[in-house]
Scaffold this motif. Structure first.
Motif, PDB file in Angstrom:
ATOM      1  N   UNK A  42     -23.420  60.126  -2.193  1.00 18.56           N
ATOM      2  CA  UNK A  42     -24.104  59.251  -2.922  1.00 18.56           C
ATOM      3  C   UNK A  42     -23.568  59.293  -4.471  1.00 18.56           C
ATOM      4  N   UNK A  43     -22.890  60.171  -4.871  1.00 19.50           N
ATOM      5  CA  UNK A  43     -22.090  59.917  -6.151  1.00 19.50           C
ATOM      6  C   UNK A  43     -20.620  58.880  -6.110  1.00 19.50           C
ATOM      7  N   UNK A  44     -20.234  58.896  -4.861  1.00 19.54           N
ATOM      8  CA  UNK A  44     -19.270  57.743  -4.520  1.00 19.54           C
ATOM      9  C   UNK A  44     -19.921  56.456  -4.593  1.00 19.54           C
ATOM     10  N   UNK A  45     -21.239  56.208  -3.630  1.00 23.89           N
ATOM     11  CA  UNK A  45     -21.772  54.721  -3.667  1.00 23.89           C
ATOM     12  C   UNK A  45     -22.272  54.454  -5.053  1.00 23.89           C
ATOM     13  N   UNK A  46     -22.690  55.434  -5.726  1.00 23.47           N
ATOM     14  CA  UNK A  46     -23.295  55.056  -7.131  1.00 23.47           C
ATOM     15  C   UNK A  46     -22.069  54.569  -8.022  1.00 23.47           C
ATOM     16  N   UNK A  47     -20.956  55.147  -8.099  1.00 19.15           N
ATOM     17  CA  UNK A  47     -19.770  54.809  -8.968  1.00 19.15           C
ATOM     18  C   UNK A  47     -19.370  53.384  -8.456  1.00 19.15           C
ATOM     19  N   UNK A  48     -19.374  53.136  -7.228  1.00 20.32           N
ATOM     20  CA  UNK A  48     -18.965  51.971  -6.488  1.00 20.32           C
ATOM     21  C   UNK A  48     -19.894  50.774  -6.880  1.00 20.32           C
ATOM     22  N   UNK A  49     -21.168  51.175  -6.880  1.00 12.36           N
ATOM     23  CA  UNK A  49     -22.081  50.023  -7.300  1.00 12.36           C
ATOM     24  C   UNK A  49     -22.139  49.780  -8.897  1.00 12.36           C
ATOM     25  N   UNK A  52     -19.800  47.187  -9.218  1.00  9.83           N
ATOM     26  CA  UNK A  52     -20.014  45.984  -8.884  1.00  9.83           C
ATOM     27  C   UNK A  52     -21.076  45.243  -9.825  1.00  9.83           C
ATOM     28  N   UNK A  53     -21.851  46.017 -10.403  1.00  9.92           N
ATOM     29  CA  UNK A  53     -22.911  45.447 -11.315  1.00  9.92           C
ATOM     30  C   UNK A  53     -22.010  44.793 -12.568  1.00  9.92           C
ATOM     31  N   UNK A  54     -20.976  45.342 -12.995  1.00 11.14           N
ATOM     32  CA  UNK A  54     -20.165  44.850 -14.272  1.00 11.14           C
ATOM     33  C   UNK A  54     -19.374  43.831 -13.640  1.00 11.14           C
ATOM     34  N   UNK A  55     -19.505  43.429 -12.325  1.00 15.68           N
ATOM     35  CA  UNK A  55     -18.540  42.264 -12.008  1.00 15.68           C
ATOM     36  C   UNK A  55     -17.084  42.666 -11.464  1.00 15.68           C
ATOM     37  N   UNK A  56     -16.952  43.961 -11.334  1.00 13.46           N
ATOM     38  CA  UNK A  56     -15.588  44.385 -10.756  1.00 13.46           C
ATOM     39  C   UNK A  56     -15.500  44.686  -9.409  1.00 13.46           C
ATOM     40  N   UNK A  57     -14.476  44.811  -8.821  1.00 13.81           N
ATOM     41  CA  UNK A  57     -14.110  45.040  -7.315  1.00 13.81           C
ATOM     42  C   UNK A  57     -13.704  46.700  -7.306  1.00 13.81           C
ATOM     43  N   UNK A  58     -14.521  47.488  -6.610  1.00  9.63           N
ATOM     44  CA  UNK A  58     -14.126  48.685  -6.201  1.00  9.63           C
ATOM     45  C   UNK A  58     -14.469  49.081  -4.649  1.00  9.63           C
ATOM     46  N   UNK A  59     -13.376  48.945  -3.837  1.00 13.04           N
ATOM     47  CA  UNK A  59     -13.463  49.490  -2.413  1.00 13.04           C
ATOM     48  C   UNK A  59     -13.976  50.811  -2.493  1.00 13.04           C
ATOM     49  N   UNK A  60     -14.628  51.043  -1.479  1.00  7.15           N
ATOM     50  CA  UNK A  60     -14.918  52.718  -1.496  1.00  7.15           C
ATOM     51  C   UNK A  60     -13.843  53.747  -1.016  1.00  7.15           C
ATOM     52  N   UNK A  61     -12.995  53.195   0.152  1.00  8.57           N
ATOM     53  CA  UNK A  61     -11.800  53.663   0.305  1.00  8.57           C
ATOM     54  C   UNK A  61     -10.894  54.059  -0.530  1.00  8.57           C
ATOM     55  N   UNK A  62     -10.473  53.084  -1.352  1.00  8.05           N
ATOM     56  CA  UNK A  62      -9.726  53.212  -2.609  1.00  8.05           C
ATOM     57  C   UNK A  62     -10.242  54.202  -3.511  1.00  8.05           C
ATOM     58  N   UNK A  76      -6.425  50.167  -9.670  1.00  6.23           N
ATOM     59  CA  UNK A  76      -6.766  49.227 -10.676  1.00  6.23           C
ATOM     60  C   UNK A  76      -7.415  49.874 -11.912  1.00  6.23           C
ATOM     61  N   UNK A  77      -7.881  49.033 -12.922  1.00 11.07           N
ATOM     62  CA  UNK A  77      -8.716  49.570 -13.963  1.00 11.07           C
ATOM     63  C   UNK A  77     -10.089  49.949 -13.468  1.00 11.07           C
ATOM     64  N   UNK A  78     -10.615  48.984 -12.501  1.00  9.23           N
ATOM     65  CA  UNK A  78     -11.923  49.317 -11.901  1.00  9.23           C
ATOM     66  C   UNK A  78     -11.880  50.587 -11.246  1.00  9.23           C
ATOM     67  N   UNK A  79     -10.883  50.961 -10.438  1.00  6.60           N
ATOM     68  CA  UNK A  79     -10.997  52.201  -9.597  1.00  6.60           C
ATOM     69  C   UNK A  79     -10.911  53.458 -10.497  1.00  6.60           C
TER      70      UNK A  79
END
Length: 385
Positions: A42-49, A52-62, A76-79
């Motif tokens: 859940x922590x990882x899903x929340x960080x990724x979400x 995404x809400x701010x318009x960035x791309x954050x693959x969960x695997x990365x 990347x900066x998003x990661x």
């Protein structure tokens, strides 16, 4: 206004509260390894979400690989931002809600002085001035420059320089003066923490207004109070560079009110998965109702993810049947469930076996082995994502 908001959002608040209570009660009753795995995921899903809400791309695997310091490529900066949010949520989940929501602790977390500091004109901006936080600041005249119509200091023209670069030199000089005024260059600590901050932002006043909204929500239902706290945070933006912190604080409000005793709710994930998008141009009742629906969506996703995690665990445990009593395969399955990412080195250290034994157990899992995340032949990692 408060009565109208309660009446308009009563149904959505009740639905969200029931969904949150069911998800939290289920996590409290399942086996600890499943509860731990669901919370970490859940922590990882929340960080990724939130990225995404701010318009960035954050693959969960990365994100998981970066968290384990096993990056396949340069982060990347998003990661990097998502990893910071992940660490923030883990810290907040280990602390008591009353300690997190303490005004002094919030000021320390945001780097805000307890008493609002005067701006460059000598005036102290109060919480009542937050409605127009971007008022123009009149800069004082310097000895060696003048203030133009844009509020920027004009340097004396250099007659000895190249006329083609005169405008660029003047711009660089004005920028240097502005940065020097916003940063503390008188100490080593100040020079190490150089940043670009708006002196008229008034984070202390914004935080004071948010704390007032938080206090007013104590007499409201828990889900409605959390939605109001998140809406106020998104509206006021008390943190100049930690806007995503409001989602974790809203989840902390739910924990404090008894709707998240077994986990830290994921608020941004529900907002990311739903159709509603928060906007300051919407009416207050529409914004709060949309956030309440996001809480309901997040709780439904949490239960579905727990089902998926339980199914994966059941499939792997079937491979553990008819094994010797000293087999570590069952413990390896528990490690896969509790951790978003598992490597051979991590499993060898946790199970106190050799890496060769871990490789052999991975082959024994066969088709139930979780997906490999790196795509490499060496230094591999597996996870249920």
């Amino acid at each position: 206004m408060r009565q109208e908001l309660v009446s308009d959002c009563a149904a959505a608040a009740e639905t969200a509260a029931i969904a949150l209570a069911r998800c939290d009660e289920r996590l409290a009753r399942v086996e600890p390894v499943l509860a731990e795995g669901a919370c970490q995921r859940g922590h990882a899903f929340e960080a990724q979400a939130l990225i995404g809400l701010s318009g960035g791309l954050c693959p969960l695997e990365d994100l998981c690989l970066h968290d384990a310091r096993m990056d396949v490529r340069s982060p990347t900066r998003e990661i990097t931002r998502a990893a910071a949010m992940l660490d923030e949520r883990r810290r907040l989940a280990r602390r008591e809600p009353a300690e997190i929501l303490n005004p002094a602790a919030l000021r320390q977390r945001l780097g805000i002085a307890e008493v609002p500091e005067p701006d460059r004109t000598g005036r102290v901006r109060t919480a009542d001035q937050i409605a127009t936080p971007w008022d123009r600041i009149d800069l004082e005249d310097d000895d060696d420059g003048q203030v133009d119509e844009d509020g920027l200091d004009r340097e004396e023209e250099d007659d000895h320089g190249d006329p083609a670069f005169a405008d660029i030199d003047a711009l660089l000089a004005r920028t240097r003066k502005r940065l020097d005024a916003w940063n503390d260059l008188s100490s080593d600590a100040g020079r190490m923490n150089l940043t670009l901050r708006d002196p008229a932002y008034d984070a202390a006043g914004r935080l004071a207004r948010w704390l007032t909204v938080l206090e007013e929500g104590r007499g409201l239902p828990a889900a409605l109070a959390a939605a109001l706290a998140l809406d106020a945070w998104l509206w006021l933006e008390p943190a100049e560079r930690a806007g995503e912190l409001g989602f974790a604080l809203a989840a902390t409000v739910l924990r404090q009110r008894g709707l998240g005793s077994a986990h830290l709710p994921v608020v941004g994930l529900g907002l990311r998965r739903g159709k509603f998008r928060w906007s300051p141009h919407q009416a207050l009742s529409a914004r709060v109702a949309g956030l309440l629906d996001a809480l309901t969506e997040a709780s439904a996703f949490g239960q579905a993810d727990l089902d998926r995690l339980s199914l994966a665990r059941t499939a792997m445990l079937r491979k553990c049947e008819n094994r010797r009593g000293n087999s570590k395969l069952t413990e390896l399955v528990g490690l896969f469930v509790a951790s978003p990412l598992v490597t051979v080195q991590l499993a060898a250290a946790r199970l106190q076996v050799s890496p060769q034994a871990v490789e052999a157990m991975l082959k024994q899992l066969g088709g139930s082995l979780p997906r490999e995340l790196t795509g490499r032949r060496r230094y591999r990692a597996w996870g249920i994502l």
